[in-house]
Design a protein around this motif. Structure first.
Motif, PDB file in Angstrom:
ATOM      1  N   MET A 440       4.572 -23.640 -34.659  1.00  2.00           N
ATOM      2  CA  MET A 440       5.728 -24.515 -34.639  1.00  2.00           C
ATOM      3  C   MET A 440       6.967 -23.673 -34.847  1.00  2.00           C
ATOM      4  O   MET A 440       6.945 -22.671 -35.553  1.00  2.00           O
ATOM      5  CB  MET A 440       5.624 -25.572 -35.740  1.00  2.00           C
ATOM      6  CG  MET A 440       4.418 -26.470 -35.612  1.00  2.00           C
ATOM      7  SD  MET A 440       4.268 -27.600 -36.995  1.00  2.00           S
ATOM      8  CE  MET A 440       5.715 -28.610 -36.744  1.00  2.00           C
ATOM      9  N   PHE A 441       8.053 -24.093 -34.258  1.00  2.00           N
ATOM     10  CA  PHE A 441       9.304 -23.367 -34.424  1.00  2.00           C
ATOM     11  C   PHE A 441      10.217 -24.139 -35.360  1.00  2.00           C
ATOM     12  O   PHE A 441      10.555 -25.266 -35.099  1.00  2.00           O
ATOM     13  CB  PHE A 441       9.993 -23.177 -33.081  1.00  2.00           C
ATOM     14  CG  PHE A 441      11.309 -22.461 -33.183  1.00  2.00           C
ATOM     15  CD1 PHE A 441      12.494 -23.128 -32.935  1.00  2.00           C
ATOM     16  CD2 PHE A 441      11.371 -21.127 -33.553  1.00  2.00           C
ATOM     17  CE1 PHE A 441      13.716 -22.477 -33.033  1.00  2.00           C
ATOM     18  CE2 PHE A 441      12.576 -20.469 -33.648  1.00  2.00           C
ATOM     19  CZ  PHE A 441      13.753 -21.158 -33.387  1.00  2.00           C
ATOM     20  N   VAL A 442      10.536 -23.535 -36.478  1.00  5.42           N
ATOM     21  CA  VAL A 442      11.427 -24.149 -37.453  1.00  5.42           C
ATOM     22  C   VAL A 442      12.645 -23.243 -37.569  1.00  5.42           C
ATOM     23  O   VAL A 442      12.544 -22.129 -38.045  1.00  5.42           O
ATOM     24  CB  VAL A 442      10.740 -24.292 -38.826  1.00  5.42           C
ATOM     25  CG1 VAL A 442      11.680 -24.961 -39.824  1.00  5.42           C
ATOM     26  CG2 VAL A 442       9.459 -25.084 -38.692  1.00  5.42           C
ATOM     27  N   PRO A 443      13.837 -23.669 -37.128  1.00  2.38           N
ATOM     28  CA  PRO A 443      14.999 -22.784 -37.141  1.00  2.38           C
ATOM     29  C   PRO A 443      15.337 -22.375 -38.561  1.00  2.38           C
ATOM     30  O   PRO A 443      15.079 -23.115 -39.503  1.00  2.38           O
ATOM     31  CB  PRO A 443      16.106 -23.648 -36.535  1.00  2.38           C
ATOM     32  CG  PRO A 443      15.669 -25.051 -36.763  1.00  2.38           C
ATOM     33  CD  PRO A 443      14.167 -25.020 -36.715  1.00  2.38           C
ATOM     34  N   PRO A 444      15.868 -21.161 -38.750  1.00  2.00           N
ATOM     35  CA  PRO A 444      16.290 -20.217 -37.721  1.00  2.00           C
ATOM     36  C   PRO A 444      15.285 -19.106 -37.482  1.00  2.00           C
ATOM     37  O   PRO A 444      15.604 -17.926 -37.641  1.00  2.00           O
ATOM     38  CB  PRO A 444      17.576 -19.650 -38.315  1.00  2.00           C
ATOM     39  CG  PRO A 444      17.297 -19.634 -39.791  1.00  2.00           C
ATOM     40  CD  PRO A 444      16.381 -20.798 -40.073  1.00  2.00           C
ATOM     41  N   GLY A 445      14.072 -19.429 -37.161  1.00  3.04           N
ATOM     42  CA  GLY A 445      13.113 -18.402 -36.784  1.00  3.04           C
ATOM     43  C   GLY A 445      11.870 -18.395 -37.636  1.00  3.04           C
ATOM     44  O   GLY A 445      11.160 -17.404 -37.699  1.00  3.04           O
ATOM     45  N   LEU A 446      11.580 -19.486 -38.331  1.00  6.00           N
ATOM     46  CA  LEU A 446      10.398 -19.544 -39.178  1.00  6.00           C
ATOM     47  C   LEU A 446       9.229 -20.116 -38.384  1.00  6.00           C
ATOM     48  O   LEU A 446       9.276 -21.242 -37.925  1.00  6.00           O
ATOM     49  CB  LEU A 446      10.677 -20.420 -40.400  1.00  6.00           C
ATOM     50  CG  LEU A 446       9.468 -20.805 -41.262  1.00  6.00           C
ATOM     51  CD1 LEU A 446       8.827 -19.564 -41.856  1.00  6.00           C
ATOM     52  CD2 LEU A 446       9.890 -21.756 -42.355  1.00  6.00           C
ATOM     53  N   HIS A 447       8.178 -19.347 -38.225  1.00  2.73           N
ATOM     54  CA  HIS A 447       6.990 -19.807 -37.514  1.00  2.73           C
ATOM     55  C   HIS A 447       5.924 -20.168 -38.539  1.00  2.73           C
ATOM     56  O   HIS A 447       5.646 -19.415 -39.451  1.00  2.73           O
ATOM     57  CB  HIS A 447       6.468 -18.717 -36.577  1.00  2.73           C
ATOM     58  CG  HIS A 447       7.423 -18.410 -35.469  1.00  2.73           C
ATOM     59  ND1 HIS A 447       7.386 -19.056 -34.257  1.00  2.73           N
ATOM     60  CD2 HIS A 447       8.462 -17.546 -35.398  1.00  2.73           C
ATOM     61  CE1 HIS A 447       8.346 -18.594 -33.472  1.00  2.73           C
ATOM     62  NE2 HIS A 447       9.010 -17.671 -34.148  1.00  2.73           N
ATOM     63  N   GLU A 448       5.338 -21.328 -38.371  1.00  2.00           N
ATOM     64  CA  GLU A 448       4.301 -21.785 -39.278  1.00  2.00           C
ATOM     65  C   GLU A 448       3.086 -22.237 -38.486  1.00  2.00           C
ATOM     66  O   GLU A 448       3.191 -22.600 -37.323  1.00  2.00           O
ATOM     67  CB  GLU A 448       4.808 -22.955 -40.122  1.00  2.00           C
ATOM     68  CG  GLU A 448       5.871 -22.570 -41.129  1.00  2.00           C
ATOM     69  CD  GLU A 448       5.991 -23.607 -42.225  1.00  2.00           C
ATOM     70  OE1 GLU A 448       5.127 -24.505 -42.284  1.00  2.00           O
ATOM     71  OE2 GLU A 448       6.922 -23.516 -43.004  1.00  2.00           O
ATOM     72  N   PRO A 449       1.906 -22.251 -39.133  1.00  3.54           N
ATOM     73  CA  PRO A 449       0.750 -22.830 -38.458  1.00  3.54           C
ATOM     74  C   PRO A 449       1.004 -24.306 -38.167  1.00  3.54           C
ATOM     75  O   PRO A 449       1.745 -24.971 -38.868  1.00  3.54           O
ATOM     76  CB  PRO A 449      -0.374 -22.655 -39.492  1.00  3.54           C
ATOM     77  CG  PRO A 449       0.112 -21.588 -40.412  1.00  3.54           C
ATOM     78  CD  PRO A 449       1.599 -21.724 -40.447  1.00  3.54           C
ATOM     79  N   LEU A 450       0.361 -24.789 -37.146  1.00  9.78           N
ATOM     80  CA  LEU A 450       0.481 -26.184 -36.778  1.00  9.78           C
ATOM     81  C   LEU A 450      -0.074 -27.065 -37.894  1.00  9.78           C
ATOM     82  O   LEU A 450      -1.225 -26.954 -38.278  1.00  9.78           O
ATOM     83  CB  LEU A 450      -0.286 -26.429 -35.487  1.00  9.78           C
ATOM     84  CG  LEU A 450      -0.433 -27.889 -35.036  1.00  9.78           C
ATOM     85  CD1 LEU A 450       0.937 -28.476 -34.738  1.00  9.78           C
ATOM     86  CD2 LEU A 450      -1.326 -27.962 -33.821  1.00  9.78           C
ATOM     87  N   HIS A 451       0.763 -27.929 -38.452  1.00 14.52           N
ATOM     88  CA  HIS A 451       0.280 -28.895 -39.422  1.00 14.52           C
ATOM     89  C   HIS A 451       1.340 -29.960 -39.649  1.00 14.52           C
ATOM     90  O   HIS A 451       2.466 -29.853 -39.196  1.00 14.52           O
ATOM     91  CB  HIS A 451      -0.115 -28.238 -40.747  1.00 14.52           C
ATOM     92  CG  HIS A 451       0.974 -27.469 -41.424  1.00 14.52           C
ATOM     93  ND1 HIS A 451       1.192 -26.136 -41.189  1.00 14.52           N
ATOM     94  CD2 HIS A 451       1.899 -27.826 -42.347  1.00 14.52           C
ATOM     95  CE1 HIS A 451       2.209 -25.707 -41.936  1.00 14.52           C
ATOM     96  NE2 HIS A 451       2.654 -26.718 -42.637  1.00 14.52           N
ATOM     97  N   VAL A 452       0.940 -31.019 -40.329  1.00  9.81           N
ATOM     98  CA  VAL A 452       1.859 -32.098 -40.675  1.00  9.81           C
ATOM     99  C   VAL A 452       2.736 -31.632 -41.828  1.00  9.81           C
ATOM    100  O   VAL A 452       2.238 -31.102 -42.825  1.00  9.81           O
ATOM    101  CB  VAL A 452       1.084 -33.368 -41.088  1.00  9.81           C
ATOM    102  CG1 VAL A 452       2.046 -34.482 -41.477  1.00  9.81           C
ATOM    103  CG2 VAL A 452       0.177 -33.816 -39.963  1.00  9.81           C
ATOM    104  N   LEU A 453       4.035 -31.809 -41.692  1.00  6.36           N
ATOM    105  CA  LEU A 453       4.974 -31.451 -42.748  1.00  6.36           C
ATOM    106  C   LEU A 453       5.469 -32.722 -43.428  1.00  6.36           C
ATOM    107  O   LEU A 453       5.937 -33.645 -42.757  1.00  6.36           O
ATOM    108  CB  LEU A 453       6.173 -30.687 -42.178  1.00  6.36           C
ATOM    109  CG  LEU A 453       5.883 -29.340 -41.514  1.00  6.36           C
ATOM    110  CD1 LEU A 453       7.147 -28.771 -40.903  1.00  6.36           C
ATOM    111  CD2 LEU A 453       5.291 -28.375 -42.519  1.00  6.36           C
ATOM    112  N   ILE A 454       5.354 -32.789 -44.733  1.00  2.00           N
ATOM    113  CA  ILE A 454       5.929 -33.893 -45.488  1.00  2.00           C
ATOM    114  C   ILE A 454       7.377 -33.521 -45.791  1.00  2.00           C
ATOM    115  O   ILE A 454       7.649 -32.527 -46.461  1.00  2.00           O
ATOM    116  CB  ILE A 454       5.142 -34.154 -46.776  1.00  2.00           C
ATOM    117  CG1 ILE A 454       3.694 -34.508 -46.442  1.00  2.00           C
ATOM    118  CG2 ILE A 454       5.789 -35.263 -47.580  1.00  2.00           C
ATOM    119  CD1 ILE A 454       2.812 -34.709 -47.654  1.00  2.00           C
TER     120      ILE A 454
END
Length: 475
Positions: A440-454
């Protein structure tokens, strides 16, 4: 709802700063598992492969947005506010949308398009102050709903954009003339009625730190104070962040520098060696009044490293806490320390192990973040530390068990626990198929594994994110 009760669970390498996306004051609800195929590409607003889960939670509503939702705020009036990055990459001109959405039904009360020209790494932030919503961002120009904002500085600026939270009417935009270096070396923070900004000037000749009064109806911000810090020689790096409370403003630079948040006068400069740690672990520490809590690493027995939770009063340099929380055969990446309620939580590694303590350093319990054993061929990925605090004070933990193969079932777990002893109230799992390497792309450049975010909650509603969709659950 599928809840089940389970008994209580009971030479340095190069350092990499791991940024962890988390939210506090949130809740969770147990749901049944859903298996889906999905591939998320960084910056993509679509899920092109297989069936996208319509709602990973039994949602009141869920809507897909044409960008990446982030920076959420919720209010007691039943409305949530959040920013969406509408760019497919971190471009020269990045357009954000700020939304006001009814929590009960997903109805959009109002929204604005905000384009920051040449923002660099400066990501906009949301703040609620005295009933008004403020968007704080930076760039060489600001466009509001397609038109350039009036009376802007003709240079790189930090912008404070006031919006009436109820009806979306935009007030007078304030611009603070700044150095273009802020886009790559600067940080902002808000505490009380002041906006703090710090950045490194070109060539690292000095660090500028300023405080402004922007939460007013004035057409221009008022400078509360300005400070110039001179490094020992050229300091070609950035200001990673600002920690601030009513006692002090902390900036981790060549030394740990403390300023008076009201006047800007320098309170202290402390070498990291005096704290028995380095810049990275200080950056991941928790500031509580005059005490900084962080992890220090000590050589123990041959081939063994001790990791101690330290509490240091930065005014007196007295040690208030010194408790061993973990050990290893090698130095690890920075270990975050977070304050949740009246407890401290220390992430002791990157697989979900952590220790909960009191502010006095008494260890309450230590555990893996999920009360199960990872199956063979899988690895545990944890956001590290609780991702939620319920209205009853209990914590919500979340971890992802990812396969090592290319396309196998991935499971995300949620559990509610008692923070005083770590015992489990309930545990829930949500399963999907994930292709190796998807992210997943979370600005400004944070990549995380695919998962549900609360993302956040009020006393009645849970807000979550699944891909580029935002959903709400009635708690």
């Amino acid at each position: 709802m599928g809840k089940s009760s389970i008994p209580e669970a009971g030479s340095r390498k190069p350092r990499t700063l791991h940024i962890i996306f988390s939210a506090v004051a949130v809740a969770a609800i147990v749901i049944s598992s859903i298996a889906v195929y999905d591939m998320l590409h960084p910056g993509s607003a679509t899920q092109p492969i297989g069936t996208f889960a319509s709602e990973p939670f039994p949602a009141l509503w869920q809507s897909n947005f044409s960008g990446t939702p982030s920076a959420i705020e919720t209010s007691a009036n039943g409305v949530m506010y959040f920013l969406v990055d509408n760019s497919l990459n971190w471009a020269d001109n990045t357009t954000w949308q700020v939304y006001a959405v009814q929590l009960s039904n997903g109805g959009i009360a109002w929204h604005h398009n905000l384009t920051f020209a040449n923002p660099g790494n400066a990501q906009p932030q949301l703040y609620i102050h005295n009933g008004s919503l403020y968007v704080i961002g930076a760039g060489s120009a600001l466009y509001v709903n397609g038109s350039i904002a009036p009376d802007m500085n003709a240079s790189f600026s930090i912008y404070a954009i006031p919006i009436n939270a109820s009806n979306g009417h935009m007030g007078i935009v304030q611009s603070i003339s700044s150095s273009s270096n802020f886009s790559t070396s600067g940080a902002i923070a808000v505490h009380g009625s002041l906006l703090y900004a710090a950045w490194v000037e070109q060539g690292g000749t000095h660090v500028k730190v300023s405080a402004y009064s922007v939460f007013t109806n004035s057409s221009s911000p008022t400078l509360a104070w300005n400070k110039s810090l001179t490094p020992p020689g050229n300091y070609n790096t950035n200001v990673p962040y600002i920690k601030v409370n009513g006692k002090m403003l902390l900036i981790p630079l060549w030394n740990l520098v403390g300023l008076d948040p009201a006047t800007g006068s320098q309170l202290f400069t402390i070498q990291y060696s005096a704290l028995n740690t380095d810049e990275y672990n200080v950056m991941d520490g928790a500031l509580v009044n005059s005490t900084l809590y962080y992890v220090a690493e000590f050589n123990g027995a041959p081939g063994h490293i001790k990791f101690n939770l330290m509490g240091t009063n930065l005014f007196s340099m007295s040690t208030t806490v010194n408790a061993t929380v973990s050990g290893s055969t090698e130095f690890l990446d920075p270990l975050p320390v977070k304050l949740f309620g009246s407890e401290l939580v220390v992430s002791t590694d990157l697989t979900g192990n952590y220790v909960a303590t009191t502010l006095g350093g008494s260890i309450l319990w230590g555990s893996q973040s999920i009360s199960y054993t990872s199956p063979t061929g899988y690895s545990a990925i944890s956001p590290g530390n609780p991702v939620a605090i319920l209205s009853n004070g209990n914590w919500i933990l979340s971890s992802v068990i990812s396969p090592t193969s290319t396309s196998t079932l991935t499971t995300q777990y949620f559990e509610e626990i008692y923070p005083s002893n770590g015992s489990l109230v309930w545990i829930h799992q949500f399963s999907f198929l994930q292709y190796k390497g998807s992210s997943m792309f979370v600005p400004p450049g944070l990549h995380e594994p695919l998962h549900v975010l609360i993302l956040g909650s009020t006393s009645s509603y849970l807000v979550y994110r699944w891909g580029n969709a935002v959903g709400v659950v009635n708690i």
